[in-house]
Structures are given as C-alpha cells and as structure tokens.
Design a protein around this motif. Structure first.
Motif, PDB file in Angstrom:
ATOM      1  N   ALA A  95     -70.786 -22.257 -68.406  1.00  0.00           N
ATOM      2  CA  ALA A  95     -71.921 -22.473 -67.512  1.00  0.00           C
ATOM      3  C   ALA A  95     -73.138 -21.706 -68.012  1.00  0.00           C
ATOM      4  O   ALA A  95     -74.249 -22.245 -68.033  1.00  0.00           O
ATOM      5  CB  ALA A  95     -71.567 -22.052 -66.086  1.00  0.00           C
ATOM      6  N   ASP A  96     -72.944 -20.462 -68.422  1.00  0.00           N
ATOM      7  CA  ASP A  96     -74.057 -19.664 -68.939  1.00  0.00           C
ATOM      8  C   ASP A  96     -74.630 -20.282 -70.210  1.00  0.00           C
ATOM      9  O   ASP A  96     -75.851 -20.342 -70.384  1.00  0.00           O
ATOM     10  CB  ASP A  96     -73.612 -18.218 -69.207  1.00  0.00           C
ATOM     11  N   ALA A  97     -73.757 -20.759 -71.092  1.00  0.00           N
ATOM     12  CA  ALA A  97     -74.199 -21.365 -72.350  1.00  0.00           C
ATOM     13  C   ALA A  97     -74.978 -22.662 -72.090  1.00  0.00           C
ATOM     14  O   ALA A  97     -76.033 -22.895 -72.699  1.00  0.00           O
ATOM     15  CB  ALA A  97     -73.000 -21.634 -73.255  1.00  0.00           C
ATOM     16  N   ILE A  98     -74.481 -23.487 -71.172  1.00  0.00           N
ATOM     17  CA  ILE A  98     -75.158 -24.753 -70.848  1.00  0.00           C
ATOM     18  C   ILE A  98     -76.505 -24.474 -70.198  1.00  0.00           C
ATOM     19  O   ILE A  98     -77.509 -25.113 -70.521  1.00  0.00           O
ATOM     20  CB  ILE A  98     -74.269 -25.646 -69.946  1.00  0.00           C
ATOM     21  N   ASP A  99     -76.542 -23.499 -69.300  1.00  0.00           N
ATOM     22  CA  ASP A  99     -77.781 -23.143 -68.623  1.00  0.00           C
ATOM     23  C   ASP A  99     -78.837 -22.690 -69.629  1.00  0.00           C
ATOM     24  O   ASP A  99     -80.003 -23.074 -69.546  1.00  0.00           O
ATOM     25  CB  ASP A  99     -77.513 -22.047 -67.588  1.00  0.00           C
ATOM     26  N   GLU A 100     -78.420 -21.900 -70.593  1.00  0.00           N
ATOM     27  CA  GLU A 100     -79.338 -21.432 -71.636  1.00  0.00           C
ATOM     28  C   GLU A 100     -79.794 -22.595 -72.516  1.00  0.00           C
ATOM     29  O   GLU A 100     -80.956 -22.689 -72.887  1.00  0.00           O
ATOM     30  CB  GLU A 100     -78.651 -20.360 -72.480  1.00  0.00           C
ATOM     31  N   LEU A 101     -78.883 -23.499 -72.833  1.00  0.00           N
ATOM     32  CA  LEU A 101     -79.203 -24.657 -73.665  1.00  0.00           C
ATOM     33  C   LEU A 101     -80.204 -25.587 -72.971  1.00  0.00           C
ATOM     34  O   LEU A 101     -81.174 -26.027 -73.576  1.00  0.00           O
ATOM     35  CB  LEU A 101     -77.924 -25.436 -74.014  1.00  0.00           C
TER      36      LEU A 101
END
Length: 166
Positions: A95-101
């Motif tokens: 979730a954190d990675a997708i949010d940053e992306l």
C-alpha cells in the motif's frame, strides 16, 4: 450493522457493481455523531482497475443525517455526498509503495481482503464527509430574533430633535 462482505480483489477483477441503502441507526459510529438516529445512506460500489492495472473500488455515498449545530445546539440537516476511489493493495508495505507510485491525493490506497466488509467502508466514508464543527448558516432562533428586531425598528434621537425644531 448488516454485513455486506465481498472478496475485494475478485470484485475488482470481475468489475462487479453493487448498491443499496444503510440506515444511520445501523451504523454505531455514525449514529454517535448525529443528533438522532434518523436517516438513510444510499451507496454504490463498482470494481475495476486503475490506469496501471491495480485493482480499485469506486464508492459513492449520499443521504441526509441530522447533526447538532455548534452555535445553537439544535438539530440541523446535513447532506452527505461523497465519492472516492480506493486502490487495493495486498498488504501495508505494498500500500505504501503504490501510494508513493501514484502520488495522487484524490486516490486512497487501502489493504484489500478476501472478506472485505463494505458496510464499514460506507460508514467510514460517511464519517469522513461530516464537518468538524457543523453550524447553521443562520440559526433558527437568530433568524426569529433578527426578524423581530426589524419589525421594532428604533427611532433615532436625532429625528426626534429634527421634529422639535419644526
């Protein structure tokens, strides 16, 4: 609260749609924020994928609830109207990675589940739509006082003097 449980990833993959109504009285957290337990929220949910291919849900919630005005402490109707896009992730790290992306404030990234309770999601969305300190534009008691004041218009002491001069 009546549970409406879906497999969030399958719902998105199959591009399913669902809609319904939930009574405010059936949502404990929302009912605690209202003046009374009256009202019904209409909702619709549709699955799909974002432009990159991540599974997502589009949620729309609308309806009317009665809140307590912070000025006069009486009930005031409030129209809940909210739409959100929720991208699904397998876990918090993803979730954190997708949010940053995505880097888009209008899209929320949440952790999806095989047993995802949509009722809680609807209640969360309604709670987020409520104002922090609800107030009437013009409180009912204030409106009555202002109309009464206009009817009993004060006479200026200068106009009295002007009349004496004549």
């Amino acid at each position: 609260m009546s549970a409406f449980v879906i497999d969030a990833f399958e719902f998105s993959r199959l591009k399913e749609q669902a809609e319904g109504e939930l009574a405010v009285a059936d949502m404990a957290r929302l009912a605690g924020e209202t003046a009374d337990r009256a009202g019904v929220l209409k909702w619709s949910l549709s699955g799909g994928a974002d432009k990159i291919g991540h599974p997502q849900l589009k949620l729309s919630v609308s309806g009317q609830v009665n809140l307590v005005c912070q000025r006069c402490l009486t009930a005031m109707p409030f129209e809940v109207s909210s739409e959100s896009v929720l991208v699904l992730a397998k876990d918090e790290e993803s979730a954190d990675a997708i949010d940053e992306l995505l880097n888009d404030e209008s899209i929320d990234v949440i952790v999806g589940e095989a047993e995802f309770n949509v009722s809680y999601l609807i209640e969360d969305e309604a709670l987020l739509a409520l104002p922090v300190a609800p107030k009437h534009d013009v409180c009912p008691a204030q409106a009555v006082a202002e109309s009464g004041a206009a009817a009993t218009e004060k006479v200026s002491p200068f106009s009295v003097l002007k009349n004496l001069k004549q």
